[in-house]
Design an enzyme around this catalytic site. Structure first.
Site, mmCIF file in Angstrom:
data_model
loop_
_atom_site.group_PDB
_atom_site.id
_atom_site.type_symbol
_atom_site.label_atom_id
_atom_site.label_comp_id
_atom_site.label_asym_id
_atom_site.label_seq_id
_atom_site.Cartn_x
_atom_site.Cartn_y
_atom_site.Cartn_z
ATOM 1 N N GLY A 109 24.175 -36.805 10.481
ATOM 2 C CA GLY A 109 25.400 -35.685 10.453
ATOM 3 C C GLY A 109 25.138 -34.849 9.141
ATOM 4 O O GLY A 109 24.758 -35.619 7.957
ATOM 5 N N VAL A 128 12.649 -30.235 -4.348
ATOM 6 C CA VAL A 128 11.759 -29.293 -4.540
ATOM 7 C C VAL A 128 11.347 -28.800 -5.844
ATOM 8 O O VAL A 128 10.028 -29.135 -6.184
ATOM 9 C CB VAL A 128 12.334 -27.964 -3.711
ATOM 10 N N ARG A 157 19.734 -35.010 15.995
ATOM 11 C CA ARG A 157 19.397 -36.264 16.560
ATOM 12 C C ARG A 157 18.075 -36.109 17.254
ATOM 13 O O ARG A 157 17.571 -35.138 17.668
ATOM 14 C CB ARG A 157 20.298 -36.906 17.439
ATOM 15 N N ASP A 185 22.265 -44.702 7.979
ATOM 16 C CA ASP A 185 21.791 -45.954 8.493
ATOM 17 C C ASP A 185 20.601 -45.477 9.520
ATOM 18 O O ASP A 185 19.471 -46.048 9.472
ATOM 19 C CB ASP A 185 22.797 -46.655 9.503
ATOM 20 N N ASP A 200 30.612 -40.427 5.050
ATOM 21 C CA ASP A 200 31.640 -41.889 5.371
ATOM 22 C C ASP A 200 31.471 -42.847 4.277
ATOM 23 O O ASP A 200 32.177 -43.726 4.144
ATOM 24 C CB ASP A 200 31.117 -42.291 6.412
ATOM 25 N N ASP A 218 29.608 -45.257 3.530
ATOM 26 C CA ASP A 218 29.507 -46.722 4.032
ATOM 27 C C ASP A 218 27.979 -47.205 3.977
ATOM 28 O O ASP A 218 27.578 -47.750 5.102
ATOM 29 C CB ASP A 218 30.120 -46.617 5.626
ATOM 30 N N GLY A 230 35.753 -41.085 10.225
ATOM 31 C CA GLY A 230 35.430 -42.618 9.755
ATOM 32 C C GLY A 230 35.274 -43.307 11.073
ATOM 33 O O GLY A 230 36.406 -43.768 11.231
ATOM 34 N N ARG A 231 34.448 -43.378 11.720
ATOM 35 C CA ARG A 231 34.226 -44.179 12.989
ATOM 36 C C ARG A 231 34.157 -45.555 12.588
ATOM 37 O O ARG A 231 34.873 -46.264 13.274
ATOM 38 C CB ARG A 231 33.024 -43.761 13.899
ATOM 39 N N ARG A 260 33.507 -31.416 7.411
ATOM 40 C CA ARG A 260 31.955 -32.039 7.107
ATOM 41 C C ARG A 260 31.488 -30.691 6.068
ATOM 42 O O ARG A 260 30.422 -30.717 5.569
ATOM 43 C CB ARG A 260 30.957 -31.539 8.304
#
Lengths: 328, 328, 328, 328
Positions: free
Chosen positions: D14, D27, D75, D106, D132, D134, D175-176, D260
């Site tokens: 994301g 850079v 993705r 992650d 997030d 996390d 925030g999943r 976002r």
């Protein structure tokens, strides 16, 4: 009426938020109508120095929310000479440009009118782009709404600290000849006094007015001073008032150039788009030496000659009345 | 250790965004723990002039997003005298106050420490509240994050107009003794140079550096100057550089007091809440003459005496290195 | 014409940014003219439940920059009954109120007109306050400018993530019967398509249009859907389009109530102030059953009966044309 | 330790505000140190599809204040296969890239670690980029501060309308798996309740808590629900509460993807710059398979393997305690 085939677009004078949306509208409206478009860099300077480039629909992607102008702007003294104009003319003829959209203020329009009078094969349409809102023929000019919002956001912040300290702030805002920003920002922020170039204020009256505010137990006061106010420079003004009103700690802030920048407001994005769209349509329909403006929420064409001959704008009379009443 | 039953809370020194969230946390944490709370107006002045009021949970409703301080703040020379302190002491004793939370900077803490040393039956906890981020014992002070965001929003706007005109701007930001705002804002806005009180910059080096930027074909340049920079006042500085770099039009903006105001950022709302919560908990657990701070994302107590004895903050060394590298 | 001595002011219907500046102008203009003012809480409900309070100049300090309405607002079914109206009338007569300023939309004006027809000793002036910009007699209604700016700030953010992921976003904005916000926001943000209640869009046309955008190598696309669009709910719409356009990942965002709040823009603060000022002046000059509006930058009074009989607003025709042209 | 000569930089997962400042720092730090830099588009997809380009200092001009990522992100399932990795490896070897900076979360790090284990001649450094917050090894991740500010600005607006109507709002934030945004935003906005994935809340407790708020005469209430909360979807939750608390009108807003985007805050610009600077320095000094993070205001390197093995972040315990206390 000669049919237009290639439009040159430029921004000139002080930059103003909304110029980019306007450039975008010019480019895309032209292309939609089968015309070509050339971006001229740094106003008339780019015409003289031949600093131009072909623009396509993607040249203006993602610029709606950018302040300033992607075409840049500059003052250009040589354009005031016959030689400068001739060079400019030769350069744009070589490019095949037969229509010009010039976005700017008084000075820009003066140049455009002279140029088109000298070279009538080049049609010219002016778009009012200046944060000062002091052009005849359009209730609003590009950038005025954004600049006023920028000013009130700054003054809302200053009010926080003024309130916390029981302070009196003198805040200078842009407007060398026009109090439009000062007046609207003053009404918007509940300024205790607003000093405008259009209206002389006697120092005694200002001091009496501010003392009265203190009596009303206001915890803070904001005085907005337009750049072009005639009462005296803001620092001298503050000093003079401090001598008379000693229980307030007086501070001065000059907002400066941050007033010119920032993402254009919705009002200025829509206005820029409408005026750019109208400017190209005016060229296509054979118009020249006109300014496109917005009056009563409709597009209006005004001859540049007429637009340039009016210098006696009136600030809205109800706003002038409210100035003193609402800050009681 | 005497048990605390009634807390007085005040803000002193320059106002900073985040003070209101901190006041709210002090009030509600105290009430949650069965204590009473008194709001003291205008810092130590309110103690001396007995300008205080009982606060309840609703006294601090809807203030999280307000800049400034609802308790107001002021300088108070009389509090530096024995008589002033004695009057203050009598007033708060009469109110039944036995714990104080003082939100402010160095000067505030000096007063609080002297007061508590003189009257040890009054416990005192300090909360670091200053936009300058120059207190020992807390990585961040209240208001620093908001002020830095305010500065970069202003400079982002100035950049728009600088780019449109190929201009060089000198922008003065707050920080009489500390370059913290200037350094972070400079990194955040890609300033070509940052002048800090902590680091002397030779005029020749600045000019050489800016000329180099021009060679790299930058369309605009921003130089950030902290208030306390020693190279010379920002106007003289700009004039000196203009003589050497003539192809840029140089402009000066002094951001001024708008840097103090505005709705606190999330960082400052959370920081103010944490520090206010911790301050009351510290009083409850019998602490006094300490400052609550945030280090490594944890609350830390530092004796006021220790906090006040450190004046040699180091700006982050990686930020200082990046200053020159990232603007190439 | 009975002379007015005491004005009641209320806000009714959906809240809109600019209501507070308007309340402030009503209160201060009335007091300046020697009248008394009563604030009526929660619209007509406060009249029926006798929830009112005397207001002074300080009652409206520091509210210019607050969203929402300090007088609160609510729907009030009992006011549609004769009993409800009678109770309301008795309550305001007991207060000595002989003039009412009602700030709201269609529903508010309908109530006000019926009330004043029934009790002609109470003069009523309406102020157009609704973010939807769908009232006859005023080019702009209170809150429309702010809401549109709130929407474009949100969509500018969504565009960032849409661009980063090559996504297509469907964004729903307020406007059950009016596409005014959707149209202006769409022009402002360069939306690839704008779905309006006023204009039916065939699904095939939408899909063809979006596919065309993809061919033009746009990295992201935004489709703005007004709440009241008839093509189908936004989720179904997105699903249908996803089946046809598989190379984009389609996401939906419903902006919701954040569109109503926020500090009013300068435009709305000035508009609210002007309309409030004008409303009181209208009452003083013996007017009743009128709406104050702004047309061509001047105050205009329209009989409420006339204002309520027009439901056929036209969205600006140039904006409708530009909708498709500028997003090429 | 092999000396690095050419760095590839990519963003994956994301998008997050702060990625652009980080790319800029990578850079310019690389070029300053005599290295070459290649921008890889759309994360690992660009490695596989050979979508890369040489970057110079000017490639990253004027991006500090842009949300999203100029390198785009996507993705990439093929990168999880051996064939995909091999193609990616061949492509970057052909470019001469021997060091990679991967900015993401992650999933990004998992890919990078596997890749570097398989092809140890490519050094890899990870930069924590996710709103997030996390990830293990950095107190703050890129984008978290900006996203939290975006959320509180939206909720401050919702509060305006909630107050005006005496409403209860349920607001869903991102925030999943992590309640970090929900918790900080909740403290920042004075939410009456905050529902987090990390902490189960019984429906009865929530209802009892909200009823208690009503008793305290709050005019509005905000409940913040993290996307990943386990109590039930936000719409069902609101419905269930509405049945128990009938005097409030309950509304739901799902903030969605606007969280976002947006110009990065100063905190995220500085963080991105520091981490990008540190990542290149780590590669130069021979590090690989590490993540650069910020802890206690200092750069810290954590082996990717270690970073990936921790999934048990603790939300700050004082914030969790304050959650209930400060909203009384």
């Amino acid at each position: 009426m000669s049919k237009i085939s290639k439009i040159g677009v430029l921004t000139s004078g002080g930059d103003a938020p909304g110029m980019n949306p306007c450039i975008r509208a010019v480019v895309r409206t032209a292309i939609f109508n089968g015309l070509q478009v050339v971006g001229i860099k740094q106003g008339y300077k780019g015409m003289i120095e031949n600093d131009m480039y072909e623009m396509g629909t993607r040249s203006v992607s993602n610029i709606l929310n950018l302040g300033g102008t992607i075409l840049k702007t500059a003052r250009c003294l040589p354009f005031r000479t016959d030689e400068g104009m001739e060079t400019a003319y030769q350069n744009i003829k070589a490019q095949g440009i037969d229509g010009l959209v010039v976005i700017g203020g008084d000075g820009t329009f003066t140049g455009a009118l002279r140029f088109s009078q000298k070279y009538p094969d080049i049609s010219v349409i002016g778009v009012p782009g200046t944060i000062d809102n002091d052009l005849y023929g359009s209730t609003y000019t590009l950038g005025f709404d954004t600049a006023t919002n920028t000013v009130i956001e700054a003054i809302d912040k200053i009010r926080d600290t003024a309130d916390s300290h029981d302070r009196l702030f003198f805040v200078e805002v842009m407007g060398r000849d026009s109090g439009a920003i000062a007046l609207r920002a003053g009404i918007s922020c509940g300024a205790e006094a607003i000093l405008l170039p259009e209206k002389s204020t006697a120092m005694e009256d200002l001091i009496a007015h501010l003392k009265n505010g203190a009596i009303n137990k206001k915890s803070s006061s904001i005085v907005i001073v337009a750049e072009g106010d005639k009462t005296g420079g803001i620092y001298d003004l503050a000093k003079a008032v401090q001598q008379e009103i000693t229980h307030y700690d007086i501070k001065v802030t000059v907002l400066g150039h941050l007033q010119r920048g920032g993402a254009p407001s919705s009002f200025d994005r829509v206005l820029g788009s409408r005026l750019g769209f109208a400017a190209v349509n005016a060229l296509i329909s054979g118009q020249s030496q006109k300014m496109v403006g917005l009056e009563a929420n409709h597009i209006k064409l005004t001859p540049l000659e007429e637009a340039l001959s009016h210098h006696d704008f009136k600030l809205e009379s109800d706003l002038l009345q409210m100035m003193d009443i609402l800050a009681i």
